[in-house]
Design a protein around this motif. Sequence first.
Motif, PDB file in Angstrom:
ATOM      1  N   ASP A 144       0.839  -1.203   0.000  1.00 12.79           N
ATOM      2  CA  ASP A 144       0.000   0.000   0.000  1.00 12.79           C
ATOM      3  C   ASP A 144       0.872   1.251   0.000  1.00 12.79           C
ATOM      4  N   GLU A 145       1.971   1.217   0.757  1.00 16.58           N
ATOM      5  CA  GLU A 145       2.898   2.352   0.773  1.00 16.58           C
ATOM      6  C   GLU A 145       3.570   2.523  -0.585  1.00 16.58           C
ATOM      7  N   LEU A 146       3.923   1.400  -1.226  1.00 17.21           N
ATOM      8  CA  LEU A 146       4.526   1.480  -2.558  1.00 17.21           C
ATOM      9  C   LEU A 146       3.562   2.127  -3.551  1.00 17.21           C
ATOM     10  N   ILE A 147       2.308   1.725  -3.499  1.00 15.01           N
ATOM     11  CA  ILE A 147       1.325   2.260  -4.440  1.00 15.01           C
ATOM     12  C   ILE A 147       1.102   3.753  -4.202  1.00 15.01           C
ATOM     13  N   THR A 177       4.071   9.379 -10.358  1.00 17.34           N
ATOM     14  CA  THR A 177       3.313   9.650 -11.581  1.00 17.34           C
ATOM     15  C   THR A 177       2.844  11.095 -11.614  1.00 17.34           C
ATOM     16  N   ASP A 178       2.292  11.570 -10.502  1.00 20.52           N
ATOM     17  CA  ASP A 178       1.798  12.957 -10.440  1.00 20.52           C
ATOM     18  C   ASP A 178       2.932  13.954 -10.618  1.00 20.52           C
ATOM     19  N   ARG A 179       4.032  13.731  -9.889  1.00 18.66           N
ATOM     20  CA  ARG A 179       5.149  14.689  -9.913  1.00 18.66           C
ATOM     21  C   ARG A 179       5.805  14.729 -11.295  1.00 18.66           C
ATOM     22  N   SER A 180       5.789  13.602 -12.009  1.00 18.89           N
ATOM     23  CA  SER A 180       6.378  13.572 -13.357  1.00 18.89           C
ATOM     24  C   SER A 180       5.359  13.969 -14.428  1.00 18.89           C
ATOM     25  N   ARG A 181       4.178  14.377 -13.970  1.00 14.83           N
ATOM     26  CA  ARG A 181       3.086  14.771 -14.872  1.00 14.83           C
ATOM     27  C   ARG A 181       2.727  13.661 -15.867  1.00 14.83           C
ATOM     28  N   GLY A 182       2.799  12.440 -15.365  1.00 13.18           N
ATOM     29  CA  GLY A 182       2.387  11.300 -16.161  1.00 13.18           C
ATOM     30  C   GLY A 182       3.406  10.800 -17.164  1.00 13.18           C
ATOM     31  N   ARG A 183       4.574  11.409 -17.214  1.00 10.60           N
ATOM     32  CA  ARG A 183       5.593  10.967 -18.173  1.00 10.60           C
ATOM     33  C   ARG A 183       6.180   9.612 -17.759  1.00 10.60           C
ATOM     34  N   VAL A 184       6.233   9.368 -16.438  1.00  8.37           N
ATOM     35  CA  VAL A 184       6.768   8.117 -15.904  1.00  8.37           C
ATOM     36  C   VAL A 184       5.798   7.590 -14.865  1.00  8.37           C
ATOM     37  N   ALA A 185       5.388   6.334 -15.014  1.00  8.32           N
ATOM     38  CA  ALA A 185       4.520   5.719 -14.007  1.00  8.32           C
ATOM     39  C   ALA A 185       5.329   5.416 -12.755  1.00  8.32           C
ATOM     40  N   GLY A 186       4.654   5.434 -11.621  1.00  3.23           N
ATOM     41  CA  GLY A 186       5.380   5.246 -10.364  1.00  3.23           C
ATOM     42  C   GLY A 186       6.001   3.879 -10.213  1.00  3.23           C
ATOM     43  N   THR A 187       5.272   2.829 -10.621  1.00  2.00           N
ATOM     44  CA  THR A 187       5.806   1.482 -10.391  1.00  2.00           C
ATOM     45  C   THR A 187       5.286   0.505 -11.421  1.00  2.00           C
ATOM     46  N   MET A 188       6.082  -0.483 -11.701  1.00  2.00           N
ATOM     47  CA  MET A 188       5.644  -1.622 -12.491  1.00  2.00           C
ATOM     48  C   MET A 188       4.518  -2.331 -11.743  1.00  2.00           C
ATOM     49  N   ASP A 189       3.562  -2.863 -12.457  1.00  2.00           N
ATOM     50  CA  ASP A 189       2.543  -3.740 -11.898  1.00  2.00           C
ATOM     51  C   ASP A 189       3.108  -5.159 -11.965  1.00  2.00           C
ATOM     52  N   GLU A 232      -6.770  -7.681  -7.406  1.00  2.00           N
ATOM     53  CA  GLU A 232      -7.511  -6.468  -7.044  1.00  2.00           C
ATOM     54  C   GLU A 232      -6.579  -5.385  -6.523  1.00  2.00           C
ATOM     55  N   LEU A 233      -5.528  -5.797  -5.803  1.00  2.00           N
ATOM     56  CA  LEU A 233      -4.539  -4.846  -5.303  1.00  2.00           C
ATOM     57  C   LEU A 233      -3.958  -4.032  -6.451  1.00  2.00           C
ATOM     58  N   TRP A 234      -3.617  -4.705  -7.545  1.00  2.00           N
ATOM     59  CA  TRP A 234      -2.977  -4.014  -8.657  1.00  2.00           C
ATOM     60  C   TRP A 234      -3.979  -3.303  -9.566  1.00  2.00           C
ATOM     61  N   ARG A 235      -5.212  -3.738  -9.544  1.00  2.00           N
ATOM     62  CA  ARG A 235      -6.226  -2.985 -10.263  1.00  2.00           C
ATOM     63  C   ARG A 235      -6.477  -1.649  -9.558  1.00  2.00           C
ATOM     64  N   ARG A 236      -6.456  -1.671  -8.218  1.00  2.00           N
ATOM     65  CA  ARG A 236      -6.579  -0.418  -7.461  1.00  2.00           C
ATOM     66  C   ARG A 236      -5.372   0.473  -7.699  1.00  2.00           C
ATOM     67  N   VAL A 295      18.730  -0.336  -5.745  1.00  2.00           N
ATOM     68  CA  VAL A 295      18.099  -1.646  -5.521  1.00  2.00           C
ATOM     69  C   VAL A 295      17.632  -1.740  -4.074  1.00  2.00           C
ATOM     70  N   VAL A 296      16.457  -2.333  -3.895  1.00  2.00           N
ATOM     71  CA  VAL A 296      15.868  -2.522  -2.574  1.00  2.00           C
ATOM     72  C   VAL A 296      15.061  -3.818  -2.626  1.00  2.00           C
ATOM     73  N   SER A 297      14.651  -4.315  -1.491  1.00  2.00           N
ATOM     74  CA  SER A 297      13.865  -5.554  -1.478  1.00  2.00           C
ATOM     75  C   SER A 297      12.458  -5.302  -2.006  1.00  2.00           C
ATOM     76  N   TYR A 298      11.778  -6.380  -2.392  1.00  2.00           N
ATOM     77  CA  TYR A 298      10.356  -6.265  -2.715  1.00  2.00           C
ATOM     78  C   TYR A 298       9.620  -5.758  -1.477  1.00  2.00           C
ATOM     79  N   PRO A 299       8.484  -5.097  -1.656  1.00  2.00           N
ATOM     80  CA  PRO A 299       7.715  -4.650  -0.487  1.00  2.00           C
ATOM     81  C   PRO A 299       7.303  -5.825   0.396  1.00  2.00           C
ATOM     82  N   GLY A 300       6.978  -5.504   1.644  1.00  2.00           N
ATOM     83  CA  GLY A 300       6.560  -6.533   2.588  1.00  2.00           C
ATOM     84  C   GLY A 300       7.664  -6.918   3.550  1.00  2.00           C
ATOM     85  N   ASP A 301       7.365  -7.840   4.429  1.00  2.00           N
ATOM     86  CA  ASP A 301       8.308  -8.303   5.443  1.00  2.00           C
ATOM     87  C   ASP A 301       9.508  -8.963   4.772  1.00  2.00           C
TER      88      ASP A 301
END
Length: 437
Positions: A185-188, A195-207, A244-248, A302-308
């Motif tokens: 949820d924090e990643l999203i 996405t907002d700060r780049s004015r849509g030129r770059v999406a925030g994260t890969m799905d 559903e997480l990624w659709r949101r 580089v960082v770990s995938y989200p989550g524990d």
Amino acid sequence: MPPTAVSPTRRRLLLAPALAAALVLVGAAAACGGGDDAGAGDKRVQLSVFWWGGEKRAELTEQALRLYSSRHPEVTFKVTWQGNTGYYDKLATQAAGGNAPDLFQIDDNYLSEYTDRKVILDLTPYVADNRIDLSKFPSSLAQYGQVGGRTMAVAGAANTPAMVYNRTLLKNLGLPEPRIGMTYDELIAWGSRVTDRSRGRVAGTMDPSADYKALWLWLRSQDKDLYRGRQIGFTEDDLTRWFELWRRAHAAGATPDAATLRVANNGDVSRQLVATRKAATSFMWSNQLTELQKYTTDELGVVSYPGDPQAQWARASMYWAAFRGTRHPDVVVDVINFLVNDPEAGRILGTERGLSSNTEIRQLVQAGLTDERMKATAAFETAMVERFGPAPVPPPRGHPRVRALLITAAENVQAGRATPRQAAAEFIAQANAALAG
């Protein structure tokens, strides 16, 4: 004492009884004309070795094998290597004919399958008497070579899932870098800001809904697993929630459109969105950072995938396995132990397959690294070792088909061709059928 004179771990102490006896027996057979190299002299052993990879891997592997032969002149190697495409087709053909290489490279996609087919030599007795020493391996890495409680292969190198992100972009946008332990949820939410700060030129994260690694770690953070024996280890409800997480996330503007995602879903490094600047993150393996960096002038992190982080484990980037029908099991076992535990061999092999499985050799190699991206990968992996949880059982036979089915299901949701529930139900049915086949 120079490196070649050092007694590497306990290998040289343990070599004599079984290995020496094996070499004597082979030498006697050769003298009678029944050896591997008739007429080549007594005590002659030639082992066939097969791996996938490029020219650099071949150069370094052959150099390490020559070092082994310099210490054991009676042992030589017949090497064969090729690219990953078609590798398992060739190996399957050889195994079906009872002519598999004495020593070969394998990964976790096929380890269980080749164990079930009784192609691979059971290494458990050799680990038990320390002819293969796993004491310097992270425990989860040693465990990840086991199928049914038996050690069937030894990790030749290690890596772990890693989220690669565009550090330059974030700096220019004035946004924080992702961190270890952030939730999805924090990643999203963070991705929506990118996405907002780049004015849509770059999406925030890969799905990453099509990425089995991401799904697996998300499940493990909830005390579930990708597999349960020869069946899918989670429910239709679980997968529905994942989709559903990624659709949101897409509705929140954090991820790109379906057409952009489809290009990257197959894992091709050159098409990953962090490299093509279509998204600020890509979900990869840690040892792919260096390759990704070749495709962009931006600095990547580089960082770990989200989550524990305990949902992650030290994964074998590849294993060394021995053919069950080899005529020289004790010699093959000694070569495996040499490749993973000898300091000089470790220096030669470096990081080409990933970080050394032996943590002491990893430190030696890490101290000599000059490539900044490889330094970052090594530092990340080292930092993660203390956070890793226990390894799961390697995937069962049918895993490659399950991976393909997940991509299809996720892309159907991404493109709006199916609801999360519909895609999840179809996937569960098809995946269980594939595993039962």
